[in-house]
Design an enzyme around this catalytic site. Sequence first.
Site, mmCIF file in Angstrom:
data_model
loop_
_atom_site.group_PDB
_atom_site.id
_atom_site.type_symbol
_atom_site.label_atom_id
_atom_site.label_comp_id
_atom_site.label_asym_id
_atom_site.label_seq_id
_atom_site.Cartn_x
_atom_site.Cartn_y
_atom_site.Cartn_z
ATOM 1 N N TRP A 21 46.665 42.242 46.579
ATOM 2 C CA TRP A 21 46.204 41.140 46.286
ATOM 3 C C TRP A 21 46.371 39.491 46.401
ATOM 4 O O TRP A 21 46.271 38.783 47.527
ATOM 5 C CB TRP A 21 45.023 41.109 45.314
ATOM 6 C CG TRP A 21 43.530 40.872 45.329
ATOM 7 C CD1 TRP A 21 43.017 40.299 46.568
ATOM 8 C CD2 TRP A 21 42.697 40.367 44.038
ATOM 9 N NE1 TRP A 21 41.876 39.766 46.389
ATOM 10 C CE2 TRP A 21 41.466 40.369 44.947
ATOM 11 C CE3 TRP A 21 42.561 41.029 43.332
ATOM 12 C CZ2 TRP A 21 40.689 39.764 43.385
ATOM 13 C CZ3 TRP A 21 42.283 40.858 41.740
ATOM 14 C CH2 TRP A 21 40.606 40.402 42.397
ATOM 15 N N TYR A 57 41.113 42.079 50.701
ATOM 16 C CA TYR A 57 42.178 41.426 50.561
ATOM 17 C C TYR A 57 42.855 39.672 51.756
ATOM 18 O O TYR A 57 43.402 40.303 52.625
ATOM 19 C CB TYR A 57 44.280 41.444 50.276
ATOM 20 C CG TYR A 57 44.152 42.358 48.711
ATOM 21 C CD1 TYR A 57 42.694 42.573 47.974
ATOM 22 C CD2 TYR A 57 44.682 43.744 48.839
ATOM 23 C CE1 TYR A 57 42.149 43.615 46.727
ATOM 24 C CE2 TYR A 57 44.522 44.646 48.034
ATOM 25 C CZ TYR A 57 43.043 44.568 47.058
ATOM 26 O OH TYR A 57 43.242 45.676 45.961
ATOM 27 N N GLN A 175 41.745 54.930 41.191
ATOM 28 C CA GLN A 175 42.529 53.504 40.416
ATOM 29 C C GLN A 175 41.372 52.477 39.617
ATOM 30 O O GLN A 175 40.686 51.868 40.314
ATOM 31 C CB GLN A 175 41.741 52.659 42.301
ATOM 32 C CG GLN A 175 43.722 51.285 42.077
ATOM 33 C CD GLN A 175 43.741 50.605 43.152
ATOM 34 O OE1 GLN A 175 42.780 49.456 42.970
ATOM 35 N NE2 GLN A 175 43.860 52.042 44.009
ATOM 36 N N TYR A 202 45.632 49.169 38.208
ATOM 37 C CA TYR A 202 45.712 48.017 38.711
ATOM 38 C C TYR A 202 45.542 47.053 36.913
ATOM 39 O O TYR A 202 45.354 46.985 36.456
ATOM 40 C CB TYR A 202 44.916 47.276 40.459
ATOM 41 C CG TYR A 202 43.469 47.330 39.559
ATOM 42 C CD1 TYR A 202 42.907 46.197 39.117
ATOM 43 C CD2 TYR A 202 42.874 47.501 39.843
ATOM 44 C CE1 TYR A 202 41.435 45.310 38.775
ATOM 45 C CE2 TYR A 202 41.368 47.940 39.175
ATOM 46 C CZ TYR A 202 40.857 47.296 39.411
ATOM 47 O OH TYR A 202 39.164 46.652 39.050
ATOM 48 N N GLY A 203 46.345 45.414 38.118
ATOM 49 C CA GLY A 203 45.760 44.746 36.730
ATOM 50 C C GLY A 203 46.825 44.658 35.069
ATOM 51 O O GLY A 203 46.367 44.520 34.233
ATOM 52 N N LYS A 213 53.281 33.494 31.149
ATOM 53 C CA LYS A 213 53.045 32.103 31.863
ATOM 54 C C LYS A 213 51.953 30.353 31.848
ATOM 55 O O LYS A 213 52.364 29.733 31.612
ATOM 56 C CB LYS A 213 53.493 31.948 33.468
ATOM 57 C CG LYS A 213 53.165 30.890 34.351
ATOM 58 C CD LYS A 213 52.421 31.324 35.316
ATOM 59 C CE LYS A 213 52.397 30.662 36.455
ATOM 60 N NZ LYS A 213 52.222 30.591 38.153
#
Length: 319
Positions: A21, A57, A175, A202-203, A213
Site C-alpha cells: 500500500w 494502491y 485478510q 494487515y496493519g 517513530k
Amino acid sequence: MEYTELGKTQLHVSRMCLGTWGIGGAGWDLYSDECRMDAIKAAVDCGINFIDTAPAYNGGRAEKYIGQVLHKLGVRKEVILATKCGNEFINGKYIRCGAADKIMRECEESLHNLKTDYIDVYLVHWPDPNVPMEETMDALNTLKKQGKILHIGVSNFTKEQIEEAEKYCDIEVYQPQYSMVDRKGEQLIQWAYAQRIGVMTYGTLGGGILTGKYRELKAYAVNDNRNRFYPYFKEPLFSKVMILLRTMDQISMERNVPLTQIALNWALQKPFISSCIIGAQSRDKIEENCKVFEWKLNSDEIQLLEQALKEYTECMDEL
C-alpha cells in the site's frame, strides 16, 4: 525466514508478507521509485516469497512496481502474488465496485500490471453492499475456471459475509486487520483459522504507530492514511498507545531490538495467523523486520505487553 501452509490452499508462504500500500505512494510518506523497487527486491533477497498488493494502491502503481521488479529478477514463479478486486482508487478516493464486469476488467488490468498470466490469490478488497454477493463470487469462479486466478479470498469481511460468499464459492484466504492495537477481529480470525482458511493479517504495526517513530501528537493531511484510516494517531487512543510504547521500550532495551520487531514477534506467535503483512518502502526496514525470526518473546514479556494493553483495549472498546 519461516514458512507455512496458507490454510487449505497448499501454498507454502513466508510468514512475513510484503505489503505494498505504501509502495503505491498514495497517502503515505514519499520515497523515490528506485527506493520502492529496491524494497521489493530486498524482500525477495530476504526470503519473502509472498507479496500483497491491490489495484487500489494508487491506481495500479504498486502492481506495476512489483511486475517490473519480478520480471527483471526472473522470479515470478518463485513468488506468490496476492492482489485484489472490488475497490478502485479514483481521483484520490476509494470506491467499492463488486460488479462482475468491473471485476473482470480489474483482473485483466492486474495481470497486465504484474506482468503475469495468473494471480495466486485473488481477494475481494471490500464487500460492496450494492451488488449481490452471488454476482461478485460468480465472477471470481469464472476467473478461476479460466486459470487467471488460482485461489479465492476476501478482505475486511464479517463472519456473516464470509458465510454468504461461501454459498457461491470456496473461500480459501482471509485478510483482516490485526495488531496489538487492533484486536477487535480476533474471534473471527480464530474462526477462519478453524475452517482451514489461510489468514494473512494487515496493519501489524498499526500504520507505523507501533514502530515508536511517532511520539508526539500531530496533524496529518486529509488524505494521509494516518489521518483517514488508522485511529491511533488521534486522541483518545494516541495517549493510550504511548503507555504501551513505554513497556515496549523496556523490552527493547533489555533485548536490544527495535520496537518494530516486538510488535511483529507478538503477532507472529499467534498460531491462527499464517502470514503477517508488513508495509515497508526501503531495504533497510525490510532487512530489519526480517530479523524478527532470530528471536522470540518469552512468556514474561508477553504478559507484560498484555498488561499494558488492558487500559488501551478498554479505551478502544468504548469508542
